[in-house]
Design a protein around this motif. Structure first.
Motif, PDB file in Angstrom:
ATOM      1  N   LEU A  30      -4.134  34.148  16.451  1.00  0.00           N
ATOM      2  CA  LEU A  30      -4.385  32.998  17.538  1.00  0.00           C
ATOM      3  C   LEU A  30      -2.974  32.677  18.383  1.00  0.00           C
ATOM      4  O   LEU A  30      -3.234  31.834  19.292  1.00  0.00           O
ATOM      5  CB  LEU A  30      -4.299  31.472  16.715  1.00  0.00           C
ATOM      6  CG  LEU A  30      -5.806  31.300  15.918  1.00  0.00           C
ATOM      7  CD1 LEU A  30      -5.836  30.081  15.031  1.00  0.00           C
ATOM      8  CD2 LEU A  30      -6.996  31.466  17.004  1.00  0.00           C
ATOM      9  N   GLY A  31      -2.129  33.296  17.960  1.00  0.00           N
ATOM     10  CA  GLY A  31      -0.850  33.454  18.858  1.00  0.00           C
ATOM     11  C   GLY A  31      -0.072  32.361  18.626  1.00  0.00           C
ATOM     12  O   GLY A  31       0.912  31.749  19.068  1.00  0.00           O
ATOM     13  N   ALA A  77      -9.606  19.458  10.939  1.00  0.00           N
ATOM     14  CA  ALA A  77      -9.575  19.436  12.607  1.00  0.00           C
ATOM     15  C   ALA A  77      -8.153  19.100  13.121  1.00  0.00           C
ATOM     16  O   ALA A  77      -7.911  19.864  14.097  1.00  0.00           O
ATOM     17  CB  ALA A  77     -10.790  18.381  13.086  1.00  0.00           C
ATOM     18  N   GLN A  78      -7.369  18.363  12.670  1.00  0.00           N
ATOM     19  CA  GLN A  78      -6.260  17.913  13.024  1.00  0.00           C
ATOM     20  C   GLN A  78      -5.261  19.107  12.893  1.00  0.00           C
ATOM     21  O   GLN A  78      -4.316  19.226  13.682  1.00  0.00           O
ATOM     22  CB  GLN A  78      -5.798  16.513  12.243  1.00  0.00           C
ATOM     23  CG  GLN A  78      -6.451  15.441  12.782  1.00  0.00           C
ATOM     24  CD  GLN A  78      -6.124  14.184  11.863  1.00  0.00           C
ATOM     25  OE1 GLN A  78      -6.190  14.209  10.815  1.00  0.00           O
ATOM     26  NE2 GLN A  78      -6.147  12.926  12.569  1.00  0.00           N
ATOM     27  N   PHE A  79      -5.391  19.643  11.550  1.00  0.00           N
ATOM     28  CA  PHE A  79      -4.375  20.804  11.334  1.00  0.00           C
ATOM     29  C   PHE A  79      -4.693  21.971  12.419  1.00  0.00           C
ATOM     30  O   PHE A  79      -3.759  22.473  13.067  1.00  0.00           O
ATOM     31  CB  PHE A  79      -4.897  21.222   9.917  1.00  0.00           C
ATOM     32  CG  PHE A  79      -4.370  22.909   9.771  1.00  0.00           C
ATOM     33  CD1 PHE A  79      -2.949  22.813   9.402  1.00  0.00           C
ATOM     34  CD2 PHE A  79      -4.852  23.946   9.959  1.00  0.00           C
ATOM     35  CE1 PHE A  79      -2.221  24.041   9.265  1.00  0.00           C
ATOM     36  CE2 PHE A  79      -4.453  25.163   9.586  1.00  0.00           C
ATOM     37  CZ  PHE A  79      -3.113  25.299   9.146  1.00  0.00           C
ATOM     38  N   ALA A  83      -2.123  23.328  15.408  1.00  0.00           N
ATOM     39  CA  ALA A  83      -1.877  24.715  15.201  1.00  0.00           C
ATOM     40  C   ALA A  83      -2.427  25.467  16.698  1.00  0.00           C
ATOM     41  O   ALA A  83      -1.576  26.133  17.160  1.00  0.00           O
ATOM     42  CB  ALA A  83      -2.717  25.644  14.209  1.00  0.00           C
ATOM     43  N   LEU A  84      -3.422  25.003  17.386  1.00  0.00           N
ATOM     44  CA  LEU A  84      -3.602  25.788  18.743  1.00  0.00           C
ATOM     45  C   LEU A  84      -2.785  25.151  19.479  1.00  0.00           C
ATOM     46  O   LEU A  84      -2.419  25.911  20.769  1.00  0.00           O
ATOM     47  CB  LEU A  84      -5.131  25.055  19.040  1.00  0.00           C
ATOM     48  CG  LEU A  84      -6.272  25.985  18.055  1.00  0.00           C
ATOM     49  CD1 LEU A  84      -7.591  25.492  18.285  1.00  0.00           C
ATOM     50  CD2 LEU A  84      -5.852  27.680  18.170  1.00  0.00           C
ATOM     51  N   ARG A  85      -2.112  24.150  19.413  1.00  0.00           N
ATOM     52  CA  ARG A  85      -1.217  23.509  20.499  1.00  0.00           C
ATOM     53  C   ARG A  85       0.084  23.839  20.423  1.00  0.00           C
ATOM     54  O   ARG A  85       0.943  24.167  21.357  1.00  0.00           O
ATOM     55  CB  ARG A  85      -1.012  21.778  20.366  1.00  0.00           C
ATOM     56  CG  ARG A  85      -2.377  21.268  21.026  1.00  0.00           C
ATOM     57  CD  ARG A  85      -2.215  19.620  20.384  1.00  0.00           C
ATOM     58  NE  ARG A  85      -1.033  19.033  20.858  1.00  0.00           N
ATOM     59  CZ  ARG A  85      -0.687  17.886  20.418  1.00  0.00           C
ATOM     60  NH1 ARG A  85      -1.612  17.092  19.896  1.00  0.00           N
ATOM     61  NH2 ARG A  85       0.478  17.490  21.055  1.00  0.00           N
ATOM     62  N   LEU A  86       0.440  24.832  19.440  1.00  0.00           N
ATOM     63  CA  LEU A  86       1.630  25.585  19.070  1.00  0.00           C
ATOM     64  C   LEU A  86       1.517  26.895  19.582  1.00  0.00           C
ATOM     65  O   LEU A  86       2.381  27.973  19.521  1.00  0.00           O
ATOM     66  CB  LEU A  86       2.066  25.622  17.649  1.00  0.00           C
ATOM     67  CG  LEU A  86       2.435  24.427  17.265  1.00  0.00           C
ATOM     68  CD1 LEU A  86       2.899  24.527  15.583  1.00  0.00           C
ATOM     69  CD2 LEU A  86       3.861  23.698  17.910  1.00  0.00           C
ATOM     70  N   GLY A  88       2.014  30.218  21.625  1.00  0.00           N
ATOM     71  CA  GLY A  88       2.808  30.752  22.616  1.00  0.00           C
ATOM     72  C   GLY A  88       2.415  30.468  23.892  1.00  0.00           C
ATOM     73  O   GLY A  88       1.170  31.023  24.348  1.00  0.00           O
ATOM     74  N   GLY A  89       3.054  30.304  24.782  1.00  0.00           N
ATOM     75  CA  GLY A  89       2.816  30.020  26.198  1.00  0.00           C
ATOM     76  C   GLY A  89       2.212  28.746  26.649  1.00  0.00           C
ATOM     77  O   GLY A  89       2.177  28.410  27.813  1.00  0.00           O
ATOM     78  N   ASN A  90       1.897  27.775  25.457  1.00  0.00           N
ATOM     79  CA  ASN A  90       1.185  26.648  26.072  1.00  0.00           C
ATOM     80  C   ASN A  90       2.547  25.811  26.663  1.00  0.00           C
ATOM     81  O   ASN A  90       3.594  25.875  26.006  1.00  0.00           O
ATOM     82  CB  ASN A  90       0.670  25.815  24.708  1.00  0.00           C
ATOM     83  CG  ASN A  90      -0.678  26.260  24.325  1.00  0.00           C
ATOM     84  OD1 ASN A  90      -1.168  27.120  25.074  1.00  0.00           O
ATOM     85  ND2 ASN A  90      -1.063  25.789  23.226  1.00  0.00           N
ATOM     86  N   GLN A  91       2.282  25.058  27.731  1.00  0.00           N
ATOM     87  CA  GLN A  91       3.153  23.898  27.950  1.00  0.00           C
ATOM     88  C   GLN A  91       3.153  22.842  27.427  1.00  0.00           C
ATOM     89  O   GLN A  91       2.158  22.396  27.104  1.00  0.00           O
ATOM     90  CB  GLN A  91       3.195  23.937  29.685  1.00  0.00           C
ATOM     91  CG  GLN A  91       3.407  25.367  30.365  1.00  0.00           C
ATOM     92  CD  GLN A  91       3.210  24.864  31.909  1.00  0.00           C
ATOM     93  OE1 GLN A  91       2.684  24.145  32.174  1.00  0.00           O
ATOM     94  NE2 GLN A  91       3.702  26.050  32.652  1.00  0.00           N
TER      95      GLN A  91
END
Length: 139
Positions: A30-31, A77-79, A83-86, A88-91
């Motif tokens: 998932l990156g 879902a919160q987990f 995870a998805l907000r972390l 790489g490349g997310n601002q």
């Protein structure tokens, strides 16, 4: 990895989950760096109000009073949201900054009584140069 069987992750569930090599592979696909996710454990489980997913102040107050003895937990879902907000490349988004601000504010607010107690203890200790302690009050 839901030890309690509640469908939610508690801190100990979270630790077990992040020790699983298969979870590391899934997160990597998932990156997401598992070390970054693990670093957020304190924020996620330190207090219920920092669980991701906005709640109203009324819901927070009711939840805090009703669940004071219940260990903090997050839903799967919160987990996944964390995870998805972390990835790489997310601002950083406004939501991220607001959550960080609230977390820092709560930590700083909690320091006041601790610092005042430390000052009181320090002032109460006799100093070899000054003689007996003076009656000083900290407000």
């Amino acid at each position: 990895h839901d030890i309690s069987g509640t469908g939610h992750l508690r801190s100990d569930d979270f630790e077990l989950l992040l020790q699983d090599p298969e979870m590391h592979m899934i997160l990597a696909d998932l990156g997401v760096d598992a070390k970054d996710l693990y670093a957020l454990q304190g924020m996620l489980f330190e207090g219920r109000r920092f669980r991701l997913g906005a709640q109203s102040d009324q819901e927070d107050d009711a939840e805090e009073s009703a669940d004071e003895a219940v260990p903090p937990e997050i839903s799967f879902a919160q987990f996944m949201d964390v995870a998805l907000r972390l990835r790489g490349g997310n601002q950083a988004k406004v939501k991220d900054i607001v959550e960080l601000r609230e977390y820092v504010k709560s930590r700083v607010d909690g320091l006041g009584p601790s610092i005042a107690n430390q000052v009181r203890r320090t002032l109460a200790q006799p100093s070899s140069a000054e003689g007996p302690p003076m009656d000083r009050r900290i407000s």
